[in-house]
Write a protein that holds these residues in place. Structure first.
Motif, PDB file in Angstrom:
ATOM      1  N   LEU A   1       0.845  -1.189   0.000  1.00 28.52           N
ATOM      2  CA  LEU A   1       0.000   0.000   0.000  1.00 28.52           C
ATOM      3  C   LEU A   1       0.881   1.240   0.000  1.00 28.52           C
ATOM      4  O   LEU A   1       1.774   1.377   0.850  1.00 28.52           O
ATOM      5  CB  LEU A   1      -0.910   0.002   1.232  1.00 28.52           C
ATOM      6  N   VAL A   2       0.626   2.110  -0.971  1.00 29.93           N
ATOM      7  CA  VAL A   2       1.325   3.392  -1.063  1.00 29.93           C
ATOM      8  C   VAL A   2       0.286   4.496  -0.925  1.00 29.93           C
ATOM      9  O   VAL A   2      -0.749   4.457  -1.591  1.00 29.93           O
ATOM     10  CB  VAL A   2       2.051   3.551  -2.418  1.00 29.93           C
ATOM     11  N   PHE A   3       0.567   5.453  -0.056  1.00 25.71           N
ATOM     12  CA  PHE A   3      -0.285   6.637   0.017  1.00 25.71           C
ATOM     13  C   PHE A   3       0.410   7.779  -0.708  1.00 25.71           C
ATOM     14  O   PHE A   3       1.547   8.134  -0.381  1.00 25.71           O
ATOM     15  CB  PHE A   3      -0.571   7.032   1.462  1.00 25.71           C
ATOM     16  N   GLU A   4      -0.290   8.316  -1.684  1.00 27.08           N
ATOM     17  CA  GLU A   4       0.235   9.424  -2.469  1.00 27.08           C
ATOM     18  C   GLU A   4      -0.523  10.688  -2.083  1.00 27.08           C
ATOM     19  O   GLU A   4      -1.757  10.715  -2.120  1.00 27.08           O
ATOM     20  CB  GLU A   4       0.072   9.122  -3.963  1.00 27.08           C
ATOM     21  N   GLN A   5       0.195  11.722  -1.741  1.00 29.30           N
ATOM     22  CA  GLN A   5      -0.416  12.985  -1.335  1.00 29.30           C
ATOM     23  C   GLN A   5       0.183  14.117  -2.165  1.00 29.30           C
ATOM     24  O   GLN A   5       1.403  14.221  -2.290  1.00 29.30           O
ATOM     25  CB  GLN A   5      -0.174  13.242   0.157  1.00 29.30           C
ATOM     26  N   ALA A   6      -0.688  14.933  -2.749  1.00 33.04           N
ATOM     27  CA  ALA A   6      -0.251  16.038  -3.614  1.00 33.04           C
ATOM     28  C   ALA A   6       0.667  15.533  -4.730  1.00 33.04           C
ATOM     29  O   ALA A   6       1.650  16.171  -5.085  1.00 33.04           O
ATOM     30  CB  ALA A   6       0.447  17.113  -2.787  1.00 33.04           C
ATOM     31  N   GLY A   7       0.322  14.333  -5.260  1.00 38.30           N
ATOM     32  CA  GLY A   7       1.055  13.791  -6.394  1.00 38.30           C
ATOM     33  C   GLY A   7       2.378  13.134  -6.062  1.00 38.30           C
ATOM     34  O   GLY A   7       3.111  12.711  -6.968  1.00 38.30           O
ATOM     35  N   LYS A   8       2.703  13.011  -4.772  1.00 39.48           N
ATOM     36  CA  LYS A   8       3.988  12.426  -4.375  1.00 39.48           C
ATOM     37  C   LYS A   8       3.776  11.234  -3.447  1.00 39.48           C
ATOM     38  O   LYS A   8       3.027  11.331  -2.472  1.00 39.48           O
ATOM     39  CB  LYS A   8       4.833  13.483  -3.659  1.00 39.48           C
ATOM     40  N   PRO A   9       4.441  10.088  -3.719  1.00 38.51           N
ATOM     41  CA  PRO A   9       4.352   8.956  -2.792  1.00 38.51           C
ATOM     42  C   PRO A   9       4.884   9.360  -1.422  1.00 38.51           C
ATOM     43  O   PRO A   9       6.017   9.838  -1.305  1.00 38.51           O
ATOM     44  CB  PRO A   9       5.242   7.888  -3.451  1.00 38.51           C
ATOM     45  N   LYS A  10       4.066   9.171  -0.395  1.00 38.74           N
ATOM     46  CA  LYS A  10       4.401   9.699   0.928  1.00 38.74           C
ATOM     47  C   LYS A  10       4.655   8.610   1.962  1.00 38.74           C
ATOM     48  O   LYS A  10       5.495   8.771   2.844  1.00 38.74           O
ATOM     49  CB  LYS A  10       3.248  10.595   1.392  1.00 38.74           C
ATOM     50  N   VAL A  11       3.901   7.507   1.884  1.00 40.93           N
ATOM     51  CA  VAL A  11       4.004   6.452   2.886  1.00 40.93           C
ATOM     52  C   VAL A  11       3.968   5.101   2.190  1.00 40.93           C
ATOM     53  O   VAL A  11       3.182   4.898   1.255  1.00 40.93           O
ATOM     54  CB  VAL A  11       2.856   6.519   3.914  1.00 40.93           C
ATOM     55  N   ALA A  12       4.812   4.188   2.649  1.00 40.55           N
ATOM     56  CA  ALA A  12       4.817   2.807   2.146  1.00 40.55           C
ATOM     57  C   ALA A  12       4.426   1.868   3.276  1.00 40.55           C
ATOM     58  O   ALA A  12       4.963   1.968   4.388  1.00 40.55           O
ATOM     59  CB  ALA A  12       6.197   2.439   1.612  1.00 40.55           C
ATOM     60  N   ILE A  13       3.498   0.953   2.991  1.00 39.85           N
ATOM     61  CA  ILE A  13       2.997   0.011   4.000  1.00 39.85           C
ATOM     62  C   ILE A  13       3.266  -1.415   3.534  1.00 39.85           C
ATOM     63  O   ILE A  13       2.907  -1.795   2.417  1.00 39.85           O
ATOM     64  CB  ILE A  13       1.482   0.174   4.226  1.00 39.85           C
ATOM     65  N   GLU A  14       3.864  -2.207   4.395  1.00 41.00           N
ATOM     66  CA  GLU A  14       4.000  -3.649   4.190  1.00 41.00           C
ATOM     67  C   GLU A  14       3.141  -4.340   5.241  1.00 41.00           C
ATOM     68  O   GLU A  14       3.169  -3.976   6.430  1.00 41.00           O
ATOM     69  CB  GLU A  14       5.462  -4.084   4.342  1.00 41.00           C
ATOM     70  N   VAL A  15       2.358  -5.343   4.828  1.00 37.85           N
ATOM     71  CA  VAL A  15       1.441  -6.015   5.745  1.00 37.85           C
ATOM     72  C   VAL A  15       1.859  -7.475   5.897  1.00 37.85           C
ATOM     73  O   VAL A  15       2.047  -8.187   4.897  1.00 37.85           O
ATOM     74  CB  VAL A  15      -0.012  -5.944   5.238  1.00 37.85           C
ATOM     75  N   LYS A  16       2.001  -7.907   7.146  1.00 42.08           N
ATOM     76  CA  LYS A  16       2.375  -9.294   7.438  1.00 42.08           C
ATOM     77  C   LYS A  16       1.521  -9.820   8.589  1.00 42.08           C
ATOM     78  O   LYS A  16       1.326  -9.124   9.584  1.00 42.08           O
ATOM     79  CB  LYS A  16       3.850  -9.388   7.849  1.00 42.08           C
TER      80      LYS A  16
END
Length: 399
Positions: free
Chosen positions: A323-338
Motif C-alpha cells: 500500500l502506497v499513500f500518495e499525497q499532492a502527487g507524491k508517494p508519501k508512505v509505504a505500507i507492508e502487511v504481514k
C-alpha cells in the motif's frame, strides 16, 4: 449494543454546516440510518423519510410543496436512489432559498450505491452537495468498545455482525447479508445481470483476495467474456463491497504491473463467502494472509482520509509495496502487511521504497508492540499504524 462512531459523526455535522445538501453513502446495514436518526433526535423538527416505504414515497408526490413546508429543519431522505427524479426538486428548493438570502433548507441523503447515486446527483446538485462515505466499524471504534482486533478481523465491521452474541450468530448474519444482496440489491441496481453469476464471482474474488485482476481467467471460470467480468466488478465496486486498488503508474523506467488488485472490502464478508466461521478455522485457512492484508489495507485507507490516493507498487523484477499513500502527487508512505507477531519486510519492499524515494516505511504485523526495524522501517500494531498514518497525512485544513 450500539458502537459510537465519533469520527464520521463529527464529519457529518461539519458537512451539514457547510452545504445545504449532504449525501451519506455506504453499504447496506453499515449504520447510516442509525447515525442519521441520532442526529435527528438532537435536531428538533427533523423529518425522516424512508423511500423504500410506499407511505413515505407517497408524501413526496408533490415533493416541492411538501419539502418547502419543512423550511428551517433538517430533512433526511433514506435510500434516495429510489426516487432519482427528486434531485431536480431539491435543486429548485435549494436555489430558491439561496436566492432569498436564506440557508435554512438542509437535506441529508442516504444511499447504498455510490456511483449510481453520485452520477444522478451530480447532474442536478453540483456545487450544492458534499459527499461522505460511511465505512464499516473500524479498528479504533472497535477498540473503544473493548472489541479486540482479531474479533473485528473475523467478523468484519458491519455493526450487527460485529456485536452478535456468538461467532455463529455473526456468521449466520453475514450469510443472510450476502443472500440479501444477491436476491434484492443486484436485481434492483442491475436487473439485467444474473445475481447467481455475480455471487459466484464474489466468492472467486474472496478466494483470490488481493490478487491482481485477470478478467480473462475469471471469465473463463464463469463462462462469460472478460468485458462482462468488468461490468460485474463495476457493480460490486459501486455497491461498496469490493475495492479496486490501482497500481502506481509514474515513469521510473521500470516495467510496472498495470492491473489493479481486487479486494472484498469487509473481512467478515470474505470469511462468510468462504464459509469460515471461527478464528481457528481462519488461522488454518490459506486465505489467512491475504485476508489480514485486505483488512489492514481497508483500515488504513479509511484512516488516511478521502484526499489521499491509495495505490500499490509492483515491478516485474519483484519490488513491491502492499500500500502506497500518495499525497499532492507524491508517494508519501509505504505500507507492508504481514500476519506475524514479529514481521519482517522482504528486500523487494526496500527496493521499491528506494525507487519511489519514500522515507515513511511502516510494517504492520499482528503483534502487540511497536519497534524500529531495518532499512529505516518501523514495525507497528494496526492501531499504532492508524494513528501514525493520520499524523503523517494530516490535512492542511484544521477540522
Amino acid at each position: 449494543m450500539i458502537i459510537p462512531r465519533p469520527r464520521i459523526e463529527a464529519a457529518l455535522e461539519r458537512a451539514l454546516e457547510r452545504a445545504p445538501v449532504v449525501a451519506l453513502i455506504g453499504a447496506r446495514q453499515v449504520g447510516k440510518t442509525t447515525l442519521a436518526r441520532k442526529l435527528a433526535d438532537r435536531a428538533k423538527g427533523t423529518l425522516y423519510l424512508d423511500l423504500e416505504r410506499i407511505a413515505d414515497r407517497r408524501k413526496l408526490e408533490d415533493a416541492e410543496a411538501f419539502l418547502q413546508a419543512q423550511a428551517g429543519h433538517l430533512t433526511v431522505l433514506d435510500e434516495v436512489q429510489r426516487l432519482p427524479e427528486l434531485f431536480a426538486e431539491l435543486r429548485g428548493i435549494v436555489d430558491d432559498r439561496r436566492a432569498g438570502g436564506e440557508r435554512s433548507m438542509q437535506f441529508l441523503l442516504l444511499g447504498s450505491a455510490s456511483l449510481d447515486l453520485i452520477q444522478q446527483v451530480s447532474e442536478t446538485l453540483a456545487g450544492r452537495i458534499i459527499y461522505l462515505e460511511m465505512p464499516p466499524i473500524g479498528a479504533e471504534e472497535a477498540a473503544a468498545a473493548s472489541i479486540d482486533i482479531d474479533r473485528l478481523w473475523l467478523r468484519g465491521g458491519f455493526p450487527d455482525s460485529l456485536t452478535a452474541v456468538t461467532d455463529e450468530d455473526s456468521y449466520l448474519w453475514r450469510q443472510a447479508f450476502v443472500r440479501s444482496y444477491l436476491e434484492r440489491d443486484v436485481p434492483m441496481f442491475a436487473p439485467r445481470m444474473p445475481a447467481a453469476m455475480i455471487g459466484r464471482l464474489w466468492t472467486m474474488l474472496a478466494n483470490g483476495q488481493g490478487n491482481t485482476l485477470n478478467s480473462a481467467r475469471l471469465g473463463q471460470g464463469l463462462g462469460v467474456s472478460a468485458p462482462m467480468i468488468g461490468r460485474y466488478i463495476d457493480l460490486l465496486v459501486d455497491l461498496m463491497l469490493v475495492r479496486r486498488l490501482q497500481p502506481w503508474s509514474g515513469n521510473l523506467g521500470k516495467r510496472l504491473v498495470k492491473s489493479p488488485k481486487i479486494y472484498v472490502r469487509d473481512s467478515g464478508l470474505v470469511h462468510a463467502l468462504l464459509e469460515i466461521g471461527t478464528l481457528n478455522q481462519l488461522l488454518g485457512h490459506p486465505v489467512v494472509g491475504p485476508s489480514w492484508e485486505g483488512f489492514v489495507i481497508e483500515t488504513l485507507i479509511e484512516a488516511a482520509g478521502p484526499d489521499v490516493a491509495p495505490l500499490f507498487y509492483r515491478t516485474a523484477d519483484g519490488a513491491e509495496i502492499d500500500l502506497v499513500f500518495e499525497q499532492a502527487g507524491k508517494p508519501k508512505v509505504a505500507i507492508e502487511v504481514k500476519r506475524a507477531s514479529a514481521p519482517q519486510a522482504e528486500r523487494g519492499f526496500f527496493v521499491a521504497c528506494d525507487d519511489l524515494e519514500i522515507e515513511n516505511r511502516i510494517i504492520v504485523g499482528a503483534g502487540a508492540e511497536d519497534y524500529p526495524a531495518r532499512g529505516g522501517a518501523k514495525v507497528r500494531t494496526l492501531l499504532s499504524a492508524v494513528k501514525e498514518i493520520r499524523e503523517i497525512l494530516k490535512s492542511p485544513f484544521p477540522a
